[in-house]
Design a protein around this motif. Structure first.
Motif, PDB file in Angstrom:
ATOM      1  N   LEU A 142       0.857  -1.184   0.000  1.00  0.00           N
ATOM      2  CA  LEU A 142       0.000   0.000   0.000  1.00  0.00           C
ATOM      3  C   LEU A 142       0.891   1.231   0.000  1.00  0.00           C
ATOM      4  O   LEU A 142       1.761   1.373   0.851  1.00  0.00           O
ATOM      5  N   PRO A 143       0.689   2.112  -0.945  1.00  0.00           N
ATOM      6  CA  PRO A 143       1.565   3.273  -1.049  1.00  0.00           C
ATOM      7  C   PRO A 143       1.238   4.302   0.021  1.00  0.00           C
ATOM      8  O   PRO A 143       0.159   4.294   0.602  1.00  0.00           O
ATOM      9  N   ASP A 144       2.179   5.178   0.231  1.00  0.00           N
ATOM     10  CA  ASP A 144       1.951   6.284   1.150  1.00  0.00           C
ATOM     11  C   ASP A 144       1.432   7.470   0.355  1.00  0.00           C
ATOM     12  O   ASP A 144       2.160   8.075  -0.414  1.00  0.00           O
ATOM     13  N   VAL A 197      -5.216   0.539 -11.619  1.00  0.00           N
ATOM     14  CA  VAL A 197      -5.130   0.169 -10.201  1.00  0.00           C
ATOM     15  C   VAL A 197      -5.904   1.207  -9.413  1.00  0.00           C
ATOM     16  O   VAL A 197      -5.698   2.410  -9.573  1.00  0.00           O
ATOM     17  N   GLN A 198      -6.800   0.717  -8.607  1.00  0.00           N
ATOM     18  CA  GLN A 198      -7.599   1.577  -7.739  1.00  0.00           C
ATOM     19  C   GLN A 198      -7.115   1.409  -6.316  1.00  0.00           C
ATOM     20  O   GLN A 198      -7.333   0.349  -5.731  1.00  0.00           O
ATOM     21  N   PHE A 199      -6.494   2.420  -5.768  1.00  0.00           N
ATOM     22  CA  PHE A 199      -6.198   2.358  -4.339  1.00  0.00           C
ATOM     23  C   PHE A 199      -7.384   2.938  -3.604  1.00  0.00           C
ATOM     24  O   PHE A 199      -7.851   4.036  -3.923  1.00  0.00           O
ATOM     25  N   ARG A 200      -7.875   2.194  -2.653  1.00  0.00           N
ATOM     26  CA  ARG A 200      -9.082   2.614  -1.963  1.00  0.00           C
ATOM     27  C   ARG A 200      -8.743   3.073  -0.562  1.00  0.00           C
ATOM     28  O   ARG A 200      -7.866   2.520   0.084  1.00  0.00           O
ATOM     29  N   VAL A 237      -9.237   6.356  -4.646  1.00  0.00           N
ATOM     30  CA  VAL A 237     -10.684   6.487  -4.572  1.00  0.00           C
ATOM     31  C   VAL A 237     -11.098   6.551  -3.111  1.00  0.00           C
ATOM     32  O   VAL A 237     -10.693   5.700  -2.318  1.00  0.00           O
ATOM     33  N   CYS A 238     -11.879   7.554  -2.783  1.00  0.00           N
ATOM     34  CA  CYS A 238     -12.380   7.649  -1.419  1.00  0.00           C
ATOM     35  C   CYS A 238     -13.657   6.825  -1.303  1.00  0.00           C
ATOM     36  O   CYS A 238     -14.608   7.036  -2.050  1.00  0.00           O
ATOM     37  N   MET A 239     -13.672   5.892  -0.367  1.00  0.00           N
ATOM     38  CA  MET A 239     -14.824   5.011  -0.218  1.00  0.00           C
ATOM     39  C   MET A 239     -15.987   5.704   0.468  1.00  0.00           C
ATOM     40  O   MET A 239     -17.067   5.125   0.583  1.00  0.00           O
ATOM     41  N   HIS A 240     -15.772   6.924   0.923  1.00  0.00           N
ATOM     42  CA  HIS A 240     -16.887   7.624   1.563  1.00  0.00           C
ATOM     43  C   HIS A 240     -17.575   8.584   0.615  1.00  0.00           C
ATOM     44  O   HIS A 240     -18.785   8.588   0.521  1.00  0.00           O
ATOM     45  N   CYS A 241     -16.800   9.411  -0.076  1.00  0.00           N
ATOM     46  CA  CYS A 241     -17.443  10.425  -0.914  1.00  0.00           C
ATOM     47  C   CYS A 241     -17.276  10.108  -2.392  1.00  0.00           C
ATOM     48  O   CYS A 241     -17.734  10.873  -3.238  1.00  0.00           O
ATOM     49  N   GLY A 287      -6.618  -0.297   0.823  1.00  0.00           N
ATOM     50  CA  GLY A 287      -6.666  -1.490  -0.013  1.00  0.00           C
ATOM     51  C   GLY A 287      -6.585  -1.109  -1.468  1.00  0.00           C
ATOM     52  O   GLY A 287      -6.446   0.074  -1.802  1.00  0.00           O
ATOM     53  N   TYR A 288      -6.649  -2.091  -2.322  1.00  0.00           N
ATOM     54  CA  TYR A 288      -6.613  -1.779  -3.745  1.00  0.00           C
ATOM     55  C   TYR A 288      -7.321  -2.848  -4.552  1.00  0.00           C
ATOM     56  O   TYR A 288      -7.624  -3.936  -4.051  1.00  0.00           O
ATOM     57  N   ARG A 289      -7.586  -2.511  -5.778  1.00  0.00           N
ATOM     58  CA  ARG A 289      -8.072  -3.454  -6.780  1.00  0.00           C
ATOM     59  C   ARG A 289      -7.318  -3.175  -8.063  1.00  0.00           C
ATOM     60  O   ARG A 289      -7.130  -2.008  -8.414  1.00  0.00           O
ATOM     61  N   VAL A 290      -6.919  -4.217  -8.737  1.00  0.00           N
ATOM     62  CA  VAL A 290      -6.356  -4.043 -10.070  1.00  0.00           C
ATOM     63  C   VAL A 290      -7.373  -4.568 -11.070  1.00  0.00           C
ATOM     64  O   VAL A 290      -7.870  -5.676 -10.934  1.00  0.00           O
TER      65      VAL A 290
END
Lengths: 151, 151
Positions: free
Chosen positions: A119-121, B134-137, B99-103, A131-134
């Motif tokens: 997980l990147p900073d 890649v979606q970082f959540r 991606v913000c999981m809230h807004c 978390g992430y999804r590819v």
DNA sequence: CTGCCTGCAAACGATTTGCACCAGC
DNA sequence: GCTGGTGCAAATCGTTTGCAGGCAG
């Protein structure tokens, strides 16, 4: 990650319109300029708001049609996922998906030798990443066969 | 990528319901079972079709409510993206998003030292992979501040 | 001048909401 | 028996479509 300057992109639009024998209308220019001018992946409605500010007569339908058109030219891409219905997943851990850009089918992608991403900073941007999804995008077998060599 | 057996998941559901002081209804069990039993990331409507086959009285609204509930428990996750409106992107190359999981806000993620992923060979599944996202959540700053420490 | 693009409004599909009823605790 | 989850139907939101008129080429 290079965004070419807006002028150059507008030139590309003109060239592509000519190539496709379709007019390069003011609306198309405005929509493209708007998407290029934002870095936050606006929704169709946000693009509409922006464009309507500069060209009051425009309709939402045109914005949708124009965005689809720009995607088909490859000047703009769809962030997130191709279809628009929510999809659910029994796996809550980080993992990968294959998404078909034609029929929107989405399957897990198991046997890949991709590294587990750390997980990147992203704290510069204020984001706390959890978390992430590819999403690997492509064309599934059925769609390729259905479309023959036209894709 | 481990899916725990369905029975164990149903036990988790019961425990979590108890913990949240909310009833563990038949509908919740049925919806969870359905999502667990499929590997193709069904839409809410596909879950509805499945569940309606076994429990004819159920309504679409309940399926939606139940899926949201299961997501909030962490038993199921949303594939694709959190919101349901299409978003557009001026960058057509492979890249990463936060991606913000809230807004549901979505921004580009620039300064990461993630490797360029090589496109995997998914030909077993018939897929021809042409690109990825890649979606970082996570949670954006505003949402974290707004919610205080309740998240 | 001609065809395609646009604007409008209605249709559509997915999701949400208000409310009365019923089931889990 | 209460509380809150459910079913139903209507409302809502984003997107699509049919059609008449206007503009780019």
């Amino acid at each position: 990650m290079n965004i070419r300057p807006i002028d150059q992109r507008l030139k590309e639009l003109e060239a592509l319109c000519r190539e496709h024998n379709t007019p390069c209308t003011l609306q198309r220019r405005l929509v493209l300029e708007t998407v290029l001018g934002r870095r936050d992946h606006p929704s169709a409605d946000q693009v509409y708001e922006d464009v309507a500010g500069r060209s009051p007569g425009i309709s939402r339908a045109t914005v949708h049609r124009t965005l689809d058109f720009l995607v088909s030219l490859g000047l703009v891409s769809r962030a997130c996922h191709p279809g628009h219905v929510a999809r659910f997943d029994a796996i809550t851990e980080n993992h990968h998906h294959l998404v078909c850009m034609h029929c929107d089918q989405m399957i897990d992608f198991e046997d890949c030798d991709l590294p587990e991403l750390k997980l990147p900073d992203a704290s510069d941007s204020g984001f706390e990443v959890t978390g992430y999804r590819v999403q690997f995008r492509g064309i599934c077998r059925e769609c390729r066969e259905r479309a023959g060599s036209t894709i």
